[in-house]
Design a protein around this motif. Structure first.
Motif, PDB file in Angstrom:
ATOM      1  N   GLN A 191       0.798  -1.048   0.125  1.00  0.00           N
ATOM      2  CA  GLN A 191      -0.236  -0.054   0.153  1.00  0.00           C
ATOM      3  C   GLN A 191       0.948   1.260  -0.008  1.00  0.00           C
ATOM      4  N   LEU A 192       2.130   1.438   0.747  1.00  0.00           N
ATOM      5  CA  LEU A 192       2.921   2.274   0.699  1.00  0.00           C
ATOM      6  C   LEU A 192       3.437   2.690  -0.536  1.00  0.00           C
ATOM      7  N   THR A 193       3.938   1.447  -1.275  1.00  0.00           N
ATOM      8  CA  THR A 193       4.468   1.461  -2.608  1.00  0.00           C
ATOM      9  C   THR A 193       3.414   2.114  -3.424  1.00  0.00           C
ATOM     10  N   ARG A 194       2.299   1.756  -3.386  1.00  0.00           N
ATOM     11  CA  ARG A 194       1.336   2.339  -4.197  1.00  0.00           C
ATOM     12  C   ARG A 194       0.978   3.713  -3.975  1.00  0.00           C
ATOM     13  N   HIS A 195       0.857   4.288  -2.973  1.00  0.00           N
ATOM     14  CA  HIS A 195       0.538   5.529  -2.418  1.00  0.00           C
ATOM     15  C   HIS A 195       1.848   6.336  -2.810  1.00  0.00           C
ATOM     16  N   GLY A 196       3.006   5.840  -2.809  1.00  0.00           N
ATOM     17  CA  GLY A 196       4.305   6.655  -2.877  1.00  0.00           C
ATOM     18  C   GLY A 196       4.351   6.758  -4.570  1.00  0.00           C
ATOM     19  N   GLN A 197       3.967   5.945  -5.308  1.00  0.00           N
ATOM     20  CA  GLN A 197       4.078   5.998  -6.904  1.00  0.00           C
ATOM     21  C   GLN A 197       3.099   6.990  -7.319  1.00  0.00           C
ATOM     22  N   GLN A 198       1.733   7.122  -6.674  1.00  0.00           N
ATOM     23  CA  GLN A 198       0.967   8.185  -7.042  1.00  0.00           C
ATOM     24  C   GLN A 198       1.316   9.329  -6.691  1.00  0.00           C
ATOM     25  N   LEU A 199       1.952   9.507  -5.395  1.00  0.00           N
ATOM     26  CA  LEU A 199       2.102  10.825  -4.824  1.00  0.00           C
ATOM     27  C   LEU A 199       3.275  11.424  -5.460  1.00  0.00           C
ATOM     28  N   LEU A 200       4.405  10.601  -5.755  1.00  0.00           N
ATOM     29  CA  LEU A 200       5.491  11.224  -6.494  1.00  0.00           C
ATOM     30  C   LEU A 200       5.798  11.286  -7.857  1.00  0.00           C
ATOM     31  N   ASP A 201       4.595  10.489  -8.270  1.00  0.00           N
ATOM     32  CA  ASP A 201       4.468  10.266  -9.812  1.00  0.00           C
ATOM     33  C   ASP A 201       5.631   9.423 -10.209  1.00  0.00           C
ATOM     34  N   ASP A 202       6.170   8.452  -9.497  1.00  0.00           N
ATOM     35  CA  ASP A 202       7.084   7.933  -9.815  1.00  0.00           C
ATOM     36  C   ASP A 202       7.103   6.254  -9.579  1.00  0.00           C
ATOM     37  N   VAL A 203       7.086   5.569 -10.790  1.00  0.00           N
ATOM     38  CA  VAL A 203       6.559   4.120 -11.021  1.00  0.00           C
ATOM     39  C   VAL A 203       7.998   3.291 -10.167  1.00  0.00           C
ATOM     40  N   GLN A 204       9.001   3.859 -10.115  1.00  0.00           N
ATOM     41  CA  GLN A 204      10.213   3.271  -9.576  1.00  0.00           C
ATOM     42  C   GLN A 204      10.188   3.070  -7.818  1.00  0.00           C
ATOM     43  N   PHE A 205       9.183   3.956  -7.259  1.00  0.00           N
ATOM     44  CA  PHE A 205       9.395   4.226  -5.990  1.00  0.00           C
ATOM     45  C   PHE A 205       8.716   2.638  -5.565  1.00  0.00           C
ATOM     46  N   THR A 206       9.569   2.127  -4.437  1.00  0.00           N
ATOM     47  CA  THR A 206       9.156   0.762  -3.712  1.00  0.00           C
ATOM     48  C   THR A 206       9.613   0.706  -2.445  1.00  0.00           C
ATOM     49  N   VAL A 207       8.718   0.152  -1.549  1.00  0.00           N
ATOM     50  CA  VAL A 207       9.000  -0.142  -0.162  1.00  0.00           C
ATOM     51  C   VAL A 207       8.658  -1.718  -0.050  1.00  0.00           C
ATOM     52  N   SER A 208       9.807  -2.428   0.329  1.00  0.00           N
ATOM     53  CA  SER A 208       9.614  -3.918   0.575  1.00  0.00           C
ATOM     54  C   SER A 208       9.230  -4.378   1.922  1.00  0.00           C
ATOM     55  N   ALA A 209       8.621  -5.540   1.814  1.00  0.00           N
ATOM     56  CA  ALA A 209       7.952  -5.952   3.170  1.00  0.00           C
ATOM     57  C   ALA A 209       9.241  -6.171   3.909  1.00  0.00           C
ATOM     58  N   ARG A 210      10.310  -6.395   3.544  1.00  0.00           N
ATOM     59  CA  ARG A 210      11.754  -6.757   4.326  1.00  0.00           C
ATOM     60  C   ARG A 210      12.074  -5.335   4.908  1.00  0.00           C
ATOM     61  N   THR A 211      11.984  -4.102   4.204  1.00  0.00           N
ATOM     62  CA  THR A 211      12.232  -3.129   4.669  1.00  0.00           C
ATOM     63  C   THR A 211      11.182  -2.463   5.746  1.00  0.00           C
ATOM     64  N   TRP A 212       9.939  -2.613   5.634  1.00  0.00           N
ATOM     65  CA  TRP A 212       8.797  -2.325   6.628  1.00  0.00           C
ATOM     66  C   TRP A 212       9.158  -3.300   7.740  1.00  0.00           C
ATOM     67  N   ARG A 213       9.448  -4.511   7.589  1.00  0.00           N
ATOM     68  CA  ARG A 213       9.760  -5.439   8.806  1.00  0.00           C
ATOM     69  C   ARG A 213      10.763  -4.678   9.542  1.00  0.00           C
ATOM     70  N   ARG A 214      11.860  -4.221   9.084  1.00  0.00           N
ATOM     71  CA  ARG A 214      13.036  -3.684   9.713  1.00  0.00           C
ATOM     72  C   ARG A 214      12.726  -2.261  10.565  1.00  0.00           C
ATOM     73  N   TRP A 215      11.705  -1.633   9.588  1.00  0.00           N
ATOM     74  CA  TRP A 215      11.043  -0.298  10.362  1.00  0.00           C
ATOM     75  C   TRP A 215      10.341  -0.547  11.554  1.00  0.00           C
ATOM     76  N   GLU A 216       9.824  -1.800  11.543  1.00  0.00           N
ATOM     77  CA  GLU A 216       8.933  -2.185  12.885  1.00  0.00           C
ATOM     78  C   GLU A 216       9.646  -2.903  13.816  1.00  0.00           C
ATOM     79  N   GLY A 217      11.028  -3.021  13.621  1.00  0.00           N
ATOM     80  CA  GLY A 217      11.976  -3.538  14.507  1.00  0.00           C
ATOM     81  C   GLY A 217      12.482  -2.671  15.385  1.00  0.00           C
ATOM     82  N   ASP A 218      13.581  -2.964  16.232  1.00  0.00           N
ATOM     83  CA  ASP A 218      13.918  -2.292  17.361  1.00  0.00           C
ATOM     84  C   ASP A 218      14.768  -1.112  16.900  1.00  0.00           C
TER      85      ASP A 218
END
Length: 154
Positions: free
Chosen positions: A25-52
């Motif tokens: 959802q964040l990838t989709r939102h970012g692609q629309q907001l930034l008008d950039d189809v290359q914008f991505t956030v992986s599940a691995r990145t999100w998992r790291r963000w929710e870590g310590d």
């Protein structure tokens, strides 16, 4: 192992039940907001963000996070890096600077300017014209100004 509960709570608040769904959802939102189809956030990145130790997202990702979750990264449990200034503070500073320049310009004006009569016969014609008028630069010993004068139809 600690967790980034603020980001997890924000994710759940917007209805993103899983880390994979949040990344998608964040990838989709970012692609629309930034008008950039290359914008991505992986599940691995999100998992790291929710870590310590979530690290810090790039500036464009921080803006997308703010737009999607209505909170800035430092409010979502990310550790603020030295020198980080929210983009909204940059905009506020620009607005204050524009207001200062406007007020300063108003102060620098000598005072009310009295209306002055322009004698079209003593002026020179510039190259612009539109619908029966011509742009002329009129001058006297004290002032120079531009006016719209009627065209000579003779």
């Amino acid at each position: 192992m600690g967790h980034n509960d603020a980001l997890r709570a924000a994710r759940l608040r917007v209805g993103w039940r899983t880390i994979g769904q949040a990344a998608q959802q964040l990838t989709r939102h970012g692609q629309q907001l930034l008008d950039d189809v290359q914008f991505t956030v992986s599940a691995r990145t999100w998992r790291r963000w929710e870590g310590d130790r979530p690290g810090w997202p790039s500036e464009e990702t921080a803006i997308v996070l703010h737009d999607a979750l209505a909170r800035w990264p430092e409010d979502l449990g990310f550790t603020t890096p030295p020198g980080w200034i929210r983009p909204e503070h940059h905009e506020e500073a620009d607005m204050r600077r524009r207001a200062f320049v406007s007020v300063t310009a108003a102060v620098l004006v000598a005072g009310p300017v009295a209306p002055q009569h322009v004698d079209p016969r003593s002026s020179t014609t510039s190259s612009s014209s539109s619908k029966g008028t011509t742009g002329r630069t009129c001058s006297s010993a004290r002032t120079i100004w531009s006016v719209r004068c009627p065209l000579n139809t003779s």
